[in-house]
Write a protein that holds these residues in place. Structure first.
Motif, mmCIF file in Angstrom:
data_model
loop_
_atom_site.group_PDB
_atom_site.id
_atom_site.type_symbol
_atom_site.label_atom_id
_atom_site.label_comp_id
_atom_site.label_asym_id
_atom_site.label_seq_id
_atom_site.Cartn_x
_atom_site.Cartn_y
_atom_site.Cartn_z
ATOM 1 N N ALA A 142 0.730 -1.194 -0.088
ATOM 2 C CA ALA A 142 -0.215 -0.104 -0.318
ATOM 3 C C ALA A 142 0.939 1.354 -0.004
ATOM 4 O O ALA A 142 1.721 1.628 1.261
ATOM 5 N N VAL A 143 0.446 1.768 -1.303
ATOM 6 C CA VAL A 143 1.586 3.254 -1.215
ATOM 7 C C VAL A 143 0.689 4.449 -1.460
ATOM 8 O O VAL A 143 -0.076 4.461 -2.543
ATOM 9 N N ALA A 144 1.318 5.128 -0.826
ATOM 10 C CA ALA A 144 0.290 6.983 -0.290
ATOM 11 C C ALA A 144 0.831 7.999 -1.350
ATOM 12 O O ALA A 144 1.978 8.248 -0.794
ATOM 13 N N VAL A 145 -0.080 8.766 -2.300
ATOM 14 C CA VAL A 145 0.447 10.047 -2.954
ATOM 15 C C VAL A 145 -0.336 10.843 -2.745
ATOM 16 O O VAL A 145 -2.167 10.415 -2.999
ATOM 17 N N CYS A 146 0.182 12.553 -2.911
ATOM 18 C CA CYS A 146 -0.623 13.409 -3.318
ATOM 19 C C CYS A 146 -1.822 12.940 -4.302
ATOM 20 O O CYS A 146 -1.040 13.332 -5.015
ATOM 21 N N ASP A 147 -3.233 13.561 -3.989
ATOM 22 C CA ASP A 147 -3.784 13.716 -5.021
ATOM 23 C C ASP A 147 -3.528 14.486 -6.380
ATOM 24 O O ASP A 147 -2.407 15.736 -5.353
ATOM 25 N N ALA A 148 -4.469 14.717 -7.241
ATOM 26 C CA ALA A 148 -3.673 15.904 -8.151
ATOM 27 C C ALA A 148 -4.456 17.188 -7.347
ATOM 28 O O ALA A 148 -5.286 17.616 -6.220
ATOM 29 N N LEU A 149 -3.078 18.297 -7.751
ATOM 30 C CA LEU A 149 -3.300 19.580 -7.275
ATOM 31 C C LEU A 149 -4.760 20.249 -6.571
ATOM 32 O O LEU A 149 -5.357 21.090 -5.609
ATOM 33 N N ASP A 150 -5.696 20.236 -8.002
ATOM 34 C CA ASP A 150 -6.788 21.118 -8.122
ATOM 35 C C ASP A 150 -8.017 20.292 -7.082
ATOM 36 O O ASP A 150 -9.002 20.893 -6.955
ATOM 37 N N ARG A 151 -7.801 19.103 -6.420
ATOM 38 C CA ARG A 151 -8.451 17.911 -6.331
ATOM 39 C C ARG A 151 -8.697 18.820 -4.865
ATOM 40 O O ARG A 151 -8.954 18.069 -3.777
#
Length: 270
Positions: A142-151
Motif C-alpha cells: 500500500a503506497v499513498a501519494v498526494c492526489d492532483a493539486l486541483d482536488r
C-alpha cells in the motif's frame, strides 16, 4: 480538536524534521496511518516495512497493529527524520536507507507500506520494484501519494497566490508533492516496476491548521517545498495576501481546513 502549533519564531531554532513532526504530522499525515494499515491488511504477528518513514507517523500506527508478536522497520534516507523518529519508541527498528535500493532480502515482509514519499524519490520505478521484491507471496503493498493539486482547494489557492506573487519557480516548488496525482501515471509506474494487478483508488483526507498564519509559516519552513525560497520581506507579503486568499477555508475560531485527497496504490503478491 484543534492542535496548538509552534509559532514561526520558535520554529527557526528547530530542525526541518522537528518542524515536520510538530506541524505537518498532526495537520496532514497522522490521519493516514490507519488508512494505509487497513489497505495493506496489517495485523498482529506480521513483519512490516515502512518505506520513507519520515518521523514515523505511519510506522507507529503499523507497530500498534502488529502487536503482539510482530515487528516493524521504518526506513528513511534522511538522518534528521530518523533522529526524531527514534525518540518515539524503542520497539521499532529504524534504518537508514534509500527506497531505490532496500537493504533487505527478497520476500522478507508480510506488508510493505509507504505514505507521501514516492513523489520525491529519484527513481520511482526502481523504488516500487524494490518494495515488490521484499514483499513475500501473499503479502500486501500500500503506497499513498498526494492526489492532483486541483482536488485540494486550499493548496490550489495557495499555489495560485505564489504564482502571482513570485512567479513559476516558487509556485512549482510548492506544487512538487502533487506531481503523481494521476491514476494512469501510477498504474503505468506499477506496470513498469513489475507489480501485478495493481489498483489505484482515491481516499478523502483533510488538512487542518490552527490558523492561516500557521499553515503559511509551516509551508515556508518546509525544506521539501518553500524552505529557503522566500526572504523575510517576501514572506510578509505572502502572509498578508494569504489572509485574504485562504479566508474561504477559515472556520470559527480561526482554524483553516480543506480537503486533501490521496491516491492509494494497492496490490497483493501472488
Amino acid at each position: 480538536m484543534t492542535q496548538t502549533l509552534t509559532p514561526l519564531a520558535e520554529q527557526t531554532t528547530r530542525s526541518p524534521a522537528e518542524v515536520y513532526d510538530e506541524q505537518f504530522v498532526p495537520a496532514l499525515f497522522r490521519q493516514w496511518g490507519p488508512v494505509l494499515c487497513d489497505a495493506a491488511q496489517v495485523s498482529s504477528g506480521q513483519r512490516v516495512l515502512d518505506v520513507a518513514c519520515g518521523t514515523g507517523a505511519l510506522t507507529v500506527a503499523a507497530a500498534e497493529r502488529v502487536a503482539p508478536g510482530g515487528a516493524v522497520i521504518g526506513l528513511d534516507a534522511n538522518p534528521e527524520m530518523l533522529t526524531v523518529a527514534r525518540r518515539k519508541t524503542a520497539d521499532i527498528e529504524w534504518r537508514d536507507g534509500r527506497a531505490e535500493s532496500l537493504p533487505f532480502a527478497a520476500e522478507r515482509f508480510d506488508a510493505v507500506i509507504s505514505q507521501f514519499g514516492l513523489m520525491f524519490f529519484d527513481d520511482r520505478e526502481a523504488a516500487l520494484r524494490e518494495m515488490w521484491r521484499v514483499l513475500r507471496p501473499g503479502g500486501h503493498l500500500a503506497v499513498a501519494v498526494c492526489d492532483a493539486l486541483d482536488r485540494s482547494p486550499g493548496y490550489a489557492a495557495l499555489a495560485g497566490l505564489l504564482q502571482r506573487l513570485f512567479g513559476p519557480p516558487v509556485a512549482d516548488a510548492f506544487r512538487a508533492p502533487f506531481v503523481l496525482g494521476d491514476e494512469a501515471t501510477l498504474l503505468t509506474l506499477c506496470d513498469q516496476a513489475g507489480i501485478v494487478d495493481a489498483k489505484v483508488g482515491r481516499r478523502e483526507g483533510t488538512v487542518r491548521f490552527a490558523s492561516i498564519d500557521d499553515l503559511v509559516s509551516t509551508e515556508r519552513a518546509c525544506v521539501w517545498t518553500l524552505g529557503g525560497l522566500l526572504d523575510d520581506a517576501q514572506f510578509e507579503r505572502l502572509l498578508a495576501a494569504a489572509q485574504r486568499e485562504l479566508l474561504p477555508f477559515a472556520e470559527a475560531g480561526g482554524t483553516v481546513a480543506f480537503t486533501m485527497p490521496a491516491l492509494l496504490i494497492t496490490a497483493s503478491k501472488g
